[in-house]
Every structure is written in structure tokens, then in C-alpha cells.
Design a protein around this motif. Structure first.
Motif, mmCIF file in Angstrom:
data_model
loop_
_atom_site.group_PDB
_atom_site.id
_atom_site.type_symbol
_atom_site.label_atom_id
_atom_site.label_comp_id
_atom_site.label_asym_id
_atom_site.label_seq_id
_atom_site.Cartn_x
_atom_site.Cartn_y
_atom_site.Cartn_z
ATOM 1 N N GLY A 463 42.485 37.260 41.342
ATOM 2 C CA GLY A 463 42.679 38.779 41.749
ATOM 3 C C GLY A 463 41.534 39.760 41.023
ATOM 4 O O GLY A 463 41.657 40.831 41.412
ATOM 5 N N PHE A 464 40.634 39.200 40.300
ATOM 6 C CA PHE A 464 40.237 40.275 39.392
ATOM 7 C C PHE A 464 38.715 40.616 40.175
ATOM 8 O O PHE A 464 38.127 41.568 39.939
ATOM 9 N N SER A 465 38.130 39.419 40.383
ATOM 10 C CA SER A 465 36.708 39.756 41.282
ATOM 11 C C SER A 465 36.520 38.645 41.955
ATOM 12 O O SER A 465 36.897 37.633 42.213
ATOM 13 N N ILE A 466 35.150 38.833 42.858
ATOM 14 C CA ILE A 466 34.482 37.651 43.485
ATOM 15 C C ILE A 466 33.575 37.302 42.326
ATOM 16 O O ILE A 466 32.702 37.953 41.852
ATOM 17 N N TYR A 486 40.991 35.621 50.159
ATOM 18 C CA TYR A 486 41.880 36.675 49.117
ATOM 19 C C TYR A 486 41.494 37.875 49.594
ATOM 20 O O TYR A 486 42.048 38.998 48.876
ATOM 21 N N VAL A 487 40.325 38.204 50.374
ATOM 22 C CA VAL A 487 39.828 39.403 50.632
ATOM 23 C C VAL A 487 40.145 40.086 51.984
ATOM 24 O O VAL A 487 39.974 39.230 53.235
ATOM 25 N N ALA C 180 36.992 46.386 48.337
ATOM 26 C CA ALA C 180 36.962 45.418 49.043
ATOM 27 C C ALA C 180 38.113 44.394 48.952
ATOM 28 O O ALA C 180 38.811 43.585 49.844
ATOM 29 N N PRO C 182 38.877 40.681 45.832
ATOM 30 C CA PRO C 182 40.076 40.376 46.272
ATOM 31 C C PRO C 182 41.450 41.082 46.211
ATOM 32 O O PRO C 182 41.445 41.966 45.140
ATOM 33 N N ARG C 193 42.503 46.891 38.243
ATOM 34 C CA ARG C 193 41.594 47.425 38.694
ATOM 35 C C ARG C 193 41.769 48.821 39.377
ATOM 36 O O ARG C 193 43.023 49.104 39.714
#
Lengths: 520, 428, 481
Positions: A463-466, A486-487, C180, C182, C193
Motif C-alpha cells: 500500500g505504499f506505492s506503485i 489495489y487502486v 490515486a 494504492p 502517506r
């Protein structure tokens, strides 16, 4: 894939026979780049049908139109120093922009430089330095093009805390769209002047690139305008490894992640730094040695507990000043921040300090750090958001993705924690983990490939980033495919719609962008 | 070694393109950043050291054949070694050795520029690269009354080299050089028509057997003549004797000096006095074969192993040749010692100097490339305000003079020996 | 139609009374008045989504507006009849203020007056625009790329806007930048975040495609705004001159050395208006005022202020100028107090003469004098008194370029004066554009010449419009659509 004689002749008619080739010996140098072995299991990606070198915007436009006419894919590059520049599973025509290497204009008063796409960061710095200015400096190194950091690819690096993220430096562009039409962004189109890239109305700069660049998947940038910044050092070039005037640099290491996070926030808010990056503090030793043999000899003499201390939560920071009083103030603040966050300073000798400055000012030394140990490297566990959160991502990605590679002996494993992070001028931060594998060892490559295959999912799931720079270093949309479950918002759909709208023939190769095709 | 030996180096090339530029640490002027004449002229990546490493790998993997096109890709290169210097600043690779092995492979397969055949024929028949009769080799020294070491003995041998021996435009400099040493009381002689080619240039071109052959002949002749020191005004010969012979296991048991080193020594011993004003604004061009390529050879035997997982190291440790230990300071000190001479450095100097353009058979096989490379150097000399370009290699000087004439630039080109001689006129 | 909207937002939030519709049918600009069909006031994103869905089904134009009156640019006046005004001024949630990451998430109805005290409690301050009206939406200010008064923190045109949540004209929801995913926003907060990075996501900058769009792409339902730590010390100065050139030179020097915080130039008319002085004071004042603040927060703020003040004085001396705490009865501190808050009502620009029209565009500091001369020349030509021209010059993007704004004060009851200003705005703007003024925010008639010279921009923007608002319901008739 071959190119028809008719198509080849049509392209040759544009640039002349001297600047186009379909000789296999020439072509193979355009389908070979570090990282290919991770994608193809081979040093070579599919061989292009021809390679071409335009010398002007008009030639670029004509080439693109010709490619559209003959159904040929193309992709432009400057230094060509990454898979995102050269690799695809669909053969395309590499458009080598080497001949477009002019510094068009330096407006010293307004601190704007206009360059052609091949102009490197250091080439620009050599010129701007004469007038007390400097460009942003990416950590991909001094040879990388200004255009890659501002327009085409990414933008993180050694100077981000004082020059912000690369893409945010763009002040204008001349852009050949995928169908060959030329668009002049912002004020260039309206008034003919290089002043501002946004407008009129909604900014097409948002199509030119997002957080990541399109890696050649949406046309070709033939000129870009970049912001340039005050430089308080010497006007004349400095070497070998001279310490610049009006600078201080430090290598620090911290007892834990909270302290380094606090340091980052306090440093950012104090607004005093020229350079800041988080990296194992011993990295400078690697850069200051002449060879792996020397590095090995050095590392063997560092006790493991010292290695753990300096190799886990390290940082380099440099401050600059335009006056004695300013330096006094900045030193006082920096020392206070160091004290508050219990940072330790790594003592280094003058040569190592010189090496550090060369890296801080130009991004130089990156090859020694990233490539020399094993022959190649790749990044994973990337993210760009609030710095505290990115620090945690770094740790988690390290544990889940990189540590198994360490344990398997499949990568260079001397540094206890090879995470790199920078702070942007606008307040967010970037993190990535470095994985150094040997491209000449199938065992090293295969083990790395297996782990990297899981990385996109692991990062998205956390869940931190792509991962993979939000697709800017992701092949055939792999990072997006892993992340989108997850988005909650389907932005990929819009990216594809934009791709289809501006590139109806899909002529700009999209291997490191998005394809126009919907996912099944 | 063999091409296969370097396959891992080829695979570890990351295509950073540093081989195209002077090391970033020493970049001075945005207009003069390139170090590789080949890629500067031909532009395609294949014309860089990285490109040739890739070509070598392509060849090993059977992706390409050796033919006229790939031949040009490989041979449009002066083997100046600039790429090697830049690469080694950051990496532990051997691009120069790969390119050398590639040339050996081309020669083995008979894929070479057609002009080379004339040179090799000349070497075979006349023991020189200049297509001239070997009987005329000593003519340049006629009337100088110098010892003939084919018949006599001396401590010092003056080896002129093919270029000085047969290019009459260079005879004045060769004569001056020998005269300087004679007048300084050096016990010196020449081999005359018994002098043979050093074999260096043909080695660069890919003919390794020629080097070995001439090494044996040359060293034997030196032994017979009892020389202790060999001095040569030719940078190619200097590099061949000092480095290449050692590389192939034929290290001569004599002192090898370039004429600048000898002159420098004699100046220090007060046997050469530079007293006459030579008012000239000069810049000095470092010949590749006197500079970075003249760094002594470092032999290494051992194994390559992995430590810390995948880090590649050598056991025992292998010292890298960066080109730093060539002859750079000596010519500069000579120039600075000449009254009236103002020495201004170009932007690309010492181990990161731009090549003159004539190396490795390029002058013969791709003359326009040799000329444009020299023209670029002359442009650089002008850019730093020099009125004269000085060097200490006959091929550099010859190529600069030719290029200057072609482009209409009237820059003066001097052999350093000429300037020394001018500074000594009162002493004659 | 009315009944369906009422079903979405409730009876009390739909208006069709003539007098209310009249308020929305025109603004202070010379845009053609067009009465909307109704006004709807949603209270949350779900209602916005339903409104847009309904508008697509019924092909009803929507005109989003988040600020209260008076409006000046014509962008919120319907371009076509039968439109529905979507008034978001009631969406006033300050959703989150994050001190650690210096960012706030706010709904579109939040004004500066509401945001300032909320941020102050957390030790933060927003970046201010130049004396916004009390009803001005913070989100809209930055969606429209209004410049901030602290150029050092204005890294680029997007600032200080970061991420947004938007419902596009096609009814679909998007969150831009790092917002956007996740994860949902709440899930993102859990991992630390902060919706702090506005570019993206991925390889399209969705935030940037909304900025400057005048509501033609969709409706923003929240935005994150970067902000700064509250200063502990603040010293303010006025630097005055009859000639703008040395002031411009000084600004270049100051921005080169990265000194100071607030930094803007106004002429005497503008300063009088700001300070609520009468017209008679203008003649007594020098023509140009440079308002400048030096501020310190964090460690050793007094040291920072001290060295920066010393350096600034030295720089000013180099161009023959002086830093003053007060000039001719106007105290820098008082100017600071005024500029630290939104304007009191009535809006300061209307106070002098009752009416005002703005002409503004982007240029560079060194080019500004030629535009200023031209403006006075044009005013003379159109018989608009020079003392009724306010000039505001705001260095932007850390001094790389600037926002140049002319405020044409006039009496709207005076027909001749009104006609003169109308002509001056219409024709004078075009003259300034031809001279190189970049009308990056092309309101009203400016769009005609702003898009004229770059046809590819029009083609490309229409492609975007077709993607995000395929039925063309969002604020039709604006920009190049």
C-alpha cells in the motif's frame, strides 16, 4: 523485423545516407543495454530494423511522419542509458538524438536554459557555471540528458532538495507528437518565448509526462526549457576533486529510522541544503576506490558492527552559501539538527571528500557505486510520497524483496541496507532499493528475475506505492498490472485513452509507457 | 588472451557512453567534451568502445558476420585509448583489449581494410610501413658522421622509426634531434638501413605476429650492438619498445627513452642550454603513444572470483592501467624552459587528450577521418588562443600539418625538437 | 429537471428563484450575461457524482463555482442557456491538516479566512495569494494557478496545489497524484502517506490537466494544498522608487540569493487601494513599492532574519535603494497585516471606484517595464486615467518569471468610463499578447487570441475534452471548447 527498401529509402532521403544504417553491427548496439538480461534472459532485445539520427526538429518530424506512413514503430533516445530508452519486445526504429546537442539559450537573468535533447547535465553545468548558475543534477550521472530528467523519463537525484524533482523544472518544450505534428508548449506557442510551460488553459504538460515520463511512448522532445538555479561556487571548472568554495559537506549515520526521518524533515524545513540523500554512509568509500579489488581490501578492514552502523541509516548532506554570514547561519542550523537527531559524522579524508563533492555536484561516481561491483544493477521498492512513509517502504521492500537475494548470494551483499532516498523541493520524498547483480552470471540473473517478478505485487500490496517508478521503469505495464487491483480509481484507462488520442497509429513504441490496448 | 576471454567484460558493459567523453571529472569546456574521434565523426553507438564491445559479443554469439560493413565499424578507430581511460575511471573493464582482440580476429579471418595489405606487404618486403626500400632507411642521417651500430658499438642507440626515416619533410627534425644528442657528448649511433620497424603500428592494426617478429629482430640487434639505452623521437616506437614488447613477453633489457626524456635529462645535467628567445604562444598535444598508451604494462596472472555475493574481484589484486603514467610532464617542462614560449593548455590533455587522428592505420584506410580528427584538435588549439601546436610524435605532426593545409588554417605546427633547436641556436 | 436535482441534494439545496438565478447570470466582467436554469448546492462528493451523471443523461450544461461573489473573470457565467450552476461553496470541510508533512486536505468551499486559523492551531500557515476576497475558494485559487506571494516556495506553476479528488464530466471519479492509490485515502494515511505528491499518477499528470481548466473537465471535491510552518519572527519592509527598474534589479538579486519570503511589487494606486487610502494620497507617493518580508521559523530564526536583513540592505544599496519600515505614513507592518488575511468586504479592488477589471498575464521581470509603459499608453489612448491603474507584479517560480496584473478601477455607473474600460480590456489585452504577454489563464475574450497562434494546442486540448467530458456538459463555451 526488417524494413522495406522503400521505407528505408524514404528515411534516408530525410537525413542522408551518413545518418541511417541497417547494418547488423550498428543495429546490435541499439538493442543492448543493462537490464536487458532481466527482461529477455539475454543481453540483446529484438534487433531494430534500422537506426536513424536526425539533426533538427524538422527532420524528426519528417521521420515520424514517414514511420507513420509505413507502419513502423520508433522511439527516440538521448544517451540511451537504460532499458526504458532502448528495449522493447517489438522491434522499433531507434531515433538517436546524438546530433541534437546544442545549448540553444541561457537566460541568466531569468534563470532559464533551453537545450536540445542530447545535451547532458554536465555539459549544461559547464556553461551555466560561467554565469553563476546550475541545472538540476540527477543521480543517473553527469552524462544523462537534461531532457530525460525534465521531460522524458524520471527526475530524482542528488540535487532534488534544492532543485526539486526533475519534471517540475520544465518551463517549456518543443514536442513532435506521435503523428509528426509539432506542438510548442506553453508560452512558446503563444508568444514564441521560453517563459512558462503551463497553459493556455489546462496544461498539456500533463500529457507530455506525469510523475514519470513516457519514455518515448508519446513522441519526441526536440527542445526543452529548464529552470536553472543559483550556483555560489567557482565559475571555472574544478578538478581533480577540488572542494568548491562556499560549501560544506557531511556524511552522517543515524541510530535508527526515526532519527533519520526527523533529520530529513528538519533539514527540509530549514531550507538550507544544496544536496541531501539517504544512502549507506560507506558509499563514499566505494566511490573513492579505483577498482573492486581496492574496495574489497577496504571493506575487509571495516568491522561488521561498524559496517552495520554506517551502512544502515546513512545520509550525505551539503550546504552552500553566497556569503560568510549565510554560511555561518546554515552551519549553526545544520549542527543543531545533527545534534537533535543524534547523527554521527563519518570522518573521511580529503580525497574522499573531493569524490563526495564530485558526486554531489554532478551525480558522478554513480557507475562505481551501482555498476562496478557486479556489472549491473536494478532498482525496486520504489515510491514517491511523504518521506517518513517512504522510509518505511524502503525497510519493508528491503526485507521482503532484497534480503532473500542477499541470503542467496545472488547479488552484492556487503551493504547491510542499500536503500537510496532523496527529498524533493516540494516536500515529498523518493525511495528505492538497489540490487546489484552480475549480468554475466545466469544464476545471479535468474534469481534476480524471480524476485523482481514478485516485487511489483509486493510493493502494491503493502500500500505504499506503485513500483518501478510508477511504471516509468516498468516493462509492458507490469507495475500497473500488479498495482491496479489495489487502486480504487482506474487511471490506466485514461492513460490509454490519451495514448490512443495522440498516437492513433501507436507509432511511438509504448514498451515503457502504456499501450493503447485495453487489458483483457 | 582471446576474444572469448573478455566475454564477461562485454556482458558487463552497461552502455553508459562514458567511453565517448573525457572523464567527467576533468571536463572543462562544453565545446570540447568528446574523447572518441570515431563516435564524434560517425555518431552511431557502434563506433564507440561500448559499441565495439557489443560488436564483439555479437560476433561471439553468431549474431553478425565479419564483412565489409562490420569491418568498417571495427576499423574506423585510431585505437587511441581515450575510451579506455574514461571507462576505467568508473569500471573494471578492458575495452581497449577487447578492441585489440577484435582486430586480431579480423586479421585471422582476412577481413581488413584493403589499404592494410599494402602496409603488410611493405613490412614483409622492406621491414617498414612506408612502402619504401629498406636500403634507403638510413639516408636521413647521411653526412652526419654518426656511428653505424650495425658495425660498431655505442651506449645509446638512436632509433628513428619508419616515419622519420622515410618522410623527408620530417628529416630536419630527426637530424636536429640526433645532432642535439651528439653535441651533448652522448655516445650514440644508429642502425641505419639495418633498422627495422618496431612492429607497433601493425600490432594495433591486428597483426600480432608482426610485432613478435620485429621484437625478436630488434632486440637481437640491440644486444649485438651492446646498447644500454635506446632513444627514439617516434612515439609509436617508444610505446612498442616500452609497452608492447613487454606485453608479449619480450621485454628488452635496455633503457627505453623518448627523445624528450633524453633532452630533459640533458637540460638537467646542463649539457643542453636553452638561451635564445623563441617568442611563441604554443599549446602542447600529447601523443597517444607517448601518453596514455605508454603507461608501462602490468602483468597479471590469477583468477577472477566473487566476494560479497557477486562482487567481481581478482586474486591476486590486479592493478589497473589508467594511462596516468605516460610521458606528460617532461615535454611540458622543456617547453616552459624555452625563453619566450608561452604554454597554454588545451581542454583535453594528458591521459584524456584528443587523438591526432592518424593511428592504427586510419591515415591510410580512412584519410578523411584522420583529417577531420586532426582538424578538431587544431580547432581546440585555436580555441585556447595558441598560435602554434607542438607535439613530439612524427605522425601527429604530419597529420596536423596536412589537416591545417586542407582546412586553410595557418596554425604553426612544430616538432618539439625544432623548438629546442631554435632555443639553442646561439650554442651551435 | 428540478425534481431530480432535488432528489439528489434535497429541496433546500436547489434554487430556481429568479433573483437568485440573476446573481449567477453575470459577474463583474463584460461577459455576456446568461441566466442559468437553476442552482444546485451539493454537500459531498456522492451528490456531485449523481449531479454529473444526471447532467450526462439529460445533456444539461453544468457550471461549477466554489467561491462566493463578486466574480470577475467570466468563467462562472454560463456560456449557454439552460445551465445548472453547481455551487460548491457550502462544502467547507477542512478534512485533514498534517503538520509533519505540511499539507492540508480541504473541500472546495473553504476560504482563506477559514483555513488560516485552522492551520494556525497546527503551527502552519497557508501560502497566500494577493489579498483574495473573503469569499474566494482556496481550492479554486490554486486550480486556476493563481500565484502565491512567496516566490521562494513557488517551485513551479502547479504549486501549492498537490492532489485532487475530481468527478470528471463523464461522471467518473479520479484522485490525482499520489492520492490515486494504492489504497483509499484513509488506507494511505495508515501507512503514513499524505497525498503530498500532485504529479501523476504514473505517466500522465492528471492534476495539471485540471489546472487552468475553468471547470471544463470536471468538478473537484477536495484538494491537498502544501503549506508552510508558521513563522516565529517576521520583519517587513517597503522599498520605494519612482523607477521600477532598480526594484526589478533588486528582486533579481534577492531571488538569486534565495532571501526573504513575501516579495511583490505594486504601484501607488494599488497600494492605496490595498490600504484603503483615498485617491488624494496617490499623488504624494512614489510610483513603485516593493513589499518584502524576511521570516524565520525552526532553529535560530533570529539569526536567519538578522543575516538576511543585513544582506538585503547591502543588495538594496547596490541599486541605490533602501529598506524601510515605513514610508510616508504607510507602515510595512500594516501592509503585512492586510496581506496576511483575505480582503475585508467590500472587496478592495472595488472600493476605490466601485468597479474593477483586471488584465493579467505571465512574463518575466525584465520584460515587465515595456508592458507597463504600453499599458499606460493604451490607457491614455482609451481615455482611462493613469491614476486609476493598479499594477501588481508578482515574481513566480522562484523568480524565473512573473505574473503581471493591471487593475483598471472605474465607476460602473459612468457609462463612458465603463465603455472605455471595456474597449481597453478587449483590445488592449490583445496588444499586450502580441507584445509577448502570455495569457496562460485565458478568461473570456482572451481565449480568442491566447489559442490563436498555436493550433496544435487547441487540437490536443479538444482531444482531452473529448476524453474527460465527451458530452461537453462542463462549462461549455469556455477556453477553446
Amino acid at each position: 523485423m526488417t524494413i522495406s527498401n522503400e521505407a528505408y529509402k524514404a528515411l534516408e532521403d530525410i537525413v542522408g545516407s551518413e545518418y541511417i544504417s541497417r547494418d547488423p553491427a550498428d543495429l546490435d548496439s541499439y538493442c543492448f543495454v543493462w537490464g536487458n538480461e532481466l527482461l529477455y534472459g539475454d543481453k540483446f532485445s529484438p534487433r531494430p530494423p534500422a537506426v536513424i539520427m536526425p539533426g533538427s526538429t524538422e527532420e524528426v518530424s519528417a521521420i515520424v511522419k514517414t514511420c507513420n506512413r509505413f507502419g513502423l514503430k520508433y522511439r527516440a533516445h538521448a544517451s540511451g542509458f537504460e532499458v526504458a530508452a532502448l528495449s522493447s519486445d517489438t522491434p522499433f526504429i531507434p531515433i538517436d538524438l546524438r546530433r541534437m546537442n546544442r545549448i540553444v539559450e541561457i537566460d541568466a537573468k531569468n534563470r532559464i536554459a533551453v537545450v536540445e535533447p542530447y545535451v547532458s547535465q554536465l555539459k549544461l553545468f559547464l556553461e551555466t557555471r560561467k554565469v553563476g548558475l546550475r541545472p538540476l543534477m540527477l543521480s543517473s550521472g553527469p552524462s544523462c540528458s537534461v531532457a530525460s530528467g525534465t521531460a522524458a523519463h524520471y527526475g530524482s537525484g542528488a540535487s532534488n532538495i534544492s532543485t526539486d524533482y526533475g519534471a517540475r523544472n520544465l518551463l517549456g518544450a518543443e514536442w513532435v507528437l506521435p503523428n509528426g505534428d509539432i506542438i510548442k508548449l506553453g508560452s512558446l506557442g503563444s508568444s514564441g518565448e521560453w517563459i512558462n510551460a503551463d497553459g493556455p488553459g489546462p496544461s498539456l504538460r500533463g500529457v507530455l509526462r506525469g510523475y514519470g515520463g513516457a519514455n518515448g511512448g508519446n513522441g519526441i522532445f526536440t527542445k526543452i526549457a529548464t529552470k536553472i538555479y543559483p550556483w555560489y561556487g567557482q565559475a571555472k571548472p574544478m578538478y581533480p576533486y577540488e572542494i568548491p568554495e562556499n560549501f560544506d559537506a557531511h556524511i552522517l549515520y543515524f541510530p535508527d529510522i526515526n532519527k533519520i526521518n526527523d533529520f530529513t524533515q528538519l533539514l527540509y524545513e530549514a531550507s538550507i541544503a544544496y544536496h541531501f540523500q539517504r544512502f549507506p554512509a560507506g558509499g563514499v568509500f566505494l566511490m573513492a576506490t579505483e577498482s573492486n579489488d581496492e574496495t574489497y581490501a577496504l571493506l575487509q578492514n571495516i568491522p561488521q558492527d561498524m559496517m552495520d552502523a554506517i551502512g544502515t541509516h546513512g545520509a550525505t548532506v551539503a550546504i552552500d552559501a553566497s556569503s560568510k554570514e549565510e554560511m555561518e547561519y546554515k552551519r549553526k542550523v545544520l549542527n543543531k539538527i545533527i545534534e537533535e537527531t543524534e547523527a554521527n559524522e563519518l570522518p573521511i579524508d580529503e580525497t574522499q571528500m573531493g569524490v563526495l563533492y564530485h558526486h554531489v555536484l554532478t551525480g558522478g561516481g554513480i557507475l562505481k557505486l551501482a555498476f562496478r561491483p557486479t556489472g549491473s544493477f536494478m532498482i525496486t521498492g520504489t515510491g514517491d510520497e511523504a518521506m517518513d512513509s517512504m522510509g518505511i517502504l524502503g525497510r519493508e521492500a528491503w526485507d521482503k524483496i532484497v534480503s532473500p537475494l542477499y541470503s542467496a548470494g545472488a547479488v552484492f551483499n556487503a551493504a547491510p541496507y542499500a536503500c537510496w532516498a532523496v527529498q524533493y523541493g516540494e516536500g515529498s520524498g523518493h525511495v528505492e532499493s538497489l540490487v546489484q547483480y552480475d549480468p554475466a552470471s545466469s544464476e545471479s540473473v535468474n534469481t534476480a528475475v524471480e524476485q523482481f517478478g514478485k516485487a511489483d505485487h509486493i510493493v502494491a500490496e503493502m500500500g505504499f506505492s506503485i513500483n518501478s517508478l510508477e511504471n516509468a521503469l516498468s516493462y509492458n505495464e507490469s507495475a500497473l498490472k500488479a498495482a491496479m487491483p489495489y487502486v480504487p480509481v482506474d487511471f490506466v484507462k485514461y492513460m490509454k485513452m490519451i495514448k490512443r488520442a495522440i498516437d492513433p497509429n501507436n507509432s511511438s513504441d509504448p514498451a515503457f509507457y502504456v499501450s493503447p490496448d485495453e487489458w483483457e | 588472451m582471446s576474444l572469448e576471454y573478455y566475454q564477461e567484460d562485454m556482458m558487463r558493459c552497461n552502455r553508459c557512453s562514458y567511453c565517448k567523453w573525457v572523464p567527467h571529472e576533468v571536463m572543462k569546456d562544453a565545446g570540447f567534451l568528446g574523447i572518441c574521434p570515431s563516435v564524434e565523426k560517425y555518431n552511431f553507438h557502434s563506433r564507440s568502445a561500448s559499441g565495439r564491445m557489443i560488436t564483439a559479443l555479437s560476433l561471439l554469439k553468431g549474431r553478425i558476420d565479419l564483412n565489409d560493413a562490420s569491418r568498417d565499424t571495427i576499423y574506423q578507430c585510431q585505437m587511441c585509448g581515450g575510451c579506455d581511460v574514461s571507462c576505467k575511471m568508473e569500471r573494471d573493464l578492458e575495452p581497449y583489449e577487447v578492441m585489440q582482440e577484435l582486430r586480431f580476429r579480423c586479421v585471422e579471418n582476412g577481413v581488413i581494410p584493403p589499404e592494410y595489405l599494402r602496409i603488410t606487404e611493405s613490412l614483409k618486403r622492406e621491414a617498414n610501413t612506408m612502402e619504401k626500400p629498406k636500403a634507403n632507411r638510413g639516408n636521413w642521417a647521411k653526412g652526419m658522421g654518426v656511428k653505424d651500430l650495425g658495425k660498431e658499438k655505442a651506449d645509446v642507440l638512436f632509433h628513428a622509426g619508419c616515419k622519420y626515416s622515410f618522410d623527408e619533410s620530417l628529416w630536419p627534425a630527426a637530424k636536429s634531434g640526433l645532432k642535439l644528442l651528439l653535441n651533448a657528448g652522448v655516445d650514440i649511433g644508429i642502425m641505419g638501413k639495418k633498422e627495422v620497424c618496431c612492429g607497433g603500428r601493425s600490432y594495433e592494426m591486428g597483426f600480432k605476429d608482426e610485432l613478435a617478429k620485429f621484437a625478436k629482430i630488434t632486440i637481437k640487434a640491440w644486444k649485438s650492438a651492446g646498447v644500454k639505452t635506446v632513444v627514439t623521437p617516434c612515439a609509436d616506437c617508444y610505446q612498442a619498445f616500452k609497452v608492447l614488447y613487454d606485453k608479449i613477453g619480450e621485454k628488452p633489457d635496455v633503457e627505453i627513452l623518448h627523445i624528450t626524456e633524453f633532452i630533459h635529462r640533458l637540460i638537467k645535467e646542463d649539457k643542453i642550454k636553452l638561451t635564445r628567445e623563441v617568442p611563441l604562444n604554443v599549446t602542447y598535444h600529447d601523443p597517444c603513444h607517448l601518453g596514455r598508451l605508454a603507461e608501462p604494462w602490468i602483468h597479471w596472472e590469477g583468477e577472477i572470483k566473487k566476494v560479497y555475493g557477486q562482487m567481481v574481484v581478482h586474486e591476486p589484486p590486479k592493478k589497473k592501467r589508467f594511462g596516468t603514467n605516460g610521458v606528460y610532464d617532461v615535454p611540458r617542462e622543456i617547453l616552459k624552459a624555452i625563453p619566450g614560449v608561452k604554454l597554454t593548455e588545451m581542454h583535453r590533455i594528458r591521459e584524456y587528450a584528443w587523438c591526432c587522428g592518424s593511428g592504427a592505420g586510419v591515415k591510410e584506410s580512412y584519410p578523411d577521418f584522420a583529417e577531420s580528427t586532426a582538424a578538431e584538435r587544431i580547432k581546440e588549439a585555436r580555441a585556447v588562443g595558441a598560435e602554434a601546436l607542438v607535439s613530439s610524435c612524427p605522425r601527429c605532426i604530419s597529420n596536423f600539418k596536412h589537416s591545417a593545409a586542407q582546412t586553410g588554417d595557418n596554425i604553426k605546427v612544430y616538432d618539439i625538437i625544432e623548438l629546442v633547436q631554435q632555443a639553442m641556436k646561439n650554442e651551435e | 429537471m428540478v425534481n431530480t436535482l432535488e432528489a439528489i441534494v434535497g429541496l433546500d439545496n436547489v434554487y430556481h428563484q429568479r433573483e437568485i438565478l440573476s446573481d449567477y447570470s453575470s459577474d463583474e466582467s463584460f461577459s455576456l450575461p446568461v441566466r442559468p436554469g437553476s442552482v444546485v448546492k451539493p454537500g459531498n462528493r456522492s451528490e456531485v457524482e449523481l449531479i454529473i451523471k444526471w447532467a450526462n443523461e439529460t445533456s444539461t450544461p453544468l457550471i461549477p463555482v466554489s467561491s462566493g461573489p463578486p466574480h470577475f473573470n467570466g468563467d462562472t457565467v454560463p456560456g449557454v442557456g439552460g445551465a445548472v450552476m453547481v455551487d460548491l461553496s457550502g462544502m467547507k470541510k477542512i478534512i485533514r491538516i498534517d503538520r509533519r508533512n505540511r499539507v492540508a486536505m480541504i473541500e472546495p468551499g473553504v476560504t482563506f479566512g477559514e483555513l488560516i486559523p485552522a492551520m494556525e492551531k497546527e503551527g502552519l500557515a497557508p501560502f497566500m495569494t494577493f489579498l483574495p476576497r473573503s469569499s474566494k475558494s482556496v481550492v479554486t485559487s490554486f486550480l486556476e494557478r493563481t500565484p502565491i506571494t512567496i516566490p521562494r516556495h513557488h517551485w513551479e506553476a502547479q504549486d501549492p496545489l498537490q492532489c485532487v479528488e475530481v468527478v470528471y464530466g463523464n461522471g467518473e471519479l479520479m484522485r490525482t497524484g499520489s492520492a490515486a492509490g494504492p489504497g483509499t485515502v484513509e488506507e494511505q494515511w495508515k501507512v503514513g502517506r499524505a497525498q503530498l505528491r500532485g504529479m501523476g499518477p504514473s505517466q500522465v499528470d492528471f492534476t495539471r490537466l485540471l489546472q487552468g481548466a475553468q471547470g471544463t473537465m470536471g468538478i473537484v471535491t477536495w484538494a491537498t494544498i502544501r503549506c508552510r510552518p508558521l513563522p516565529k519572527i517576521k520583519k517587513t519592509f517597503l522599498i520605494v522608487s519612482d523607477d521600477i527598474k532598480p526594484i526589478i534589479d533588486l528582486v533579481y538579486k534577492i531571488t538569486y540569493k534565495k532571501l526573504g519570503e513575501n516579495l511583490l511589487i505594486v504601484n501607488n494606486t494599488e497600494l492605496s487601494s490595498i490600504m484603503g487610502k483615498g485617491s488624494e494620497s496617490i499623488e504624494k507617493l512614489p510610483q513603485w513599492f516593493f513589499y518584502y518580508s524576511i521570516e524565520g521559523d525552526g532553529f535560530f530564526p533570529e539569526d536567519k532574519v538578522a543575516y538576511q536583513e543585513k544582506e538585503s540592505i547591502k543588495l538594496a544599496e547596490e541599486v541605490g535603494l533602501e529598506l524601510k519600515a515605513e514610508f510616508s505614513g504607510i507602515r510595512a507592518e500594516d501592509v503585512s497585516a492586510v496581506l496576511s488575511e483575505p480582503s475585508h468586504d467590500p472587496y478592495w479592488k472595488n472600493k476605490r471606484k466601485g468597479g474593477n477589471q483586471d488584465i493579467f498575464f505571465i512574463t518575466t521581470l525584465d520584460r515587465s517595464p515595456k508592458f507597463i509603459s504600453k499599458m499606460y499608453e493604451l490607457a491614455d489612448q482609451y481615455h482611462h486615467a493613469s491614476e486609476d491603474i493598479g499594477v501588481y507584479l508578482q515574481p513566480t517560480i522562484q523568480g524565473c518569471n512573473c505574473h503581471l496584473e493591471f487593475s483598471l478601477n472605474y465607476n460602473p455607473e459612468d457609462k463612458l468610463a465603463t465603455d472605455a474600460v471595456r474597449q481597453l480590456v478587449k483590445e488592449g489585452s490583445e496588444v499586450l499578447a502580441k507584445m509577448g504577454g502570455f495569457f496562460s489563464r485565458p478568461y473570456g475574450t482572451w481565449s480568442r487570441f491566447a489559442f490563436d497562434r498555436e493550433g496544435m494546442t487547441v487540437i490536443s486540448q479538444r482531444k482531452l475534452k473529448d476524453i474527460f467530458d465527451p458530452k461537453g456538459i462542463m462549462n461549455p463555451g469556455k477556453l477553446c471548447y
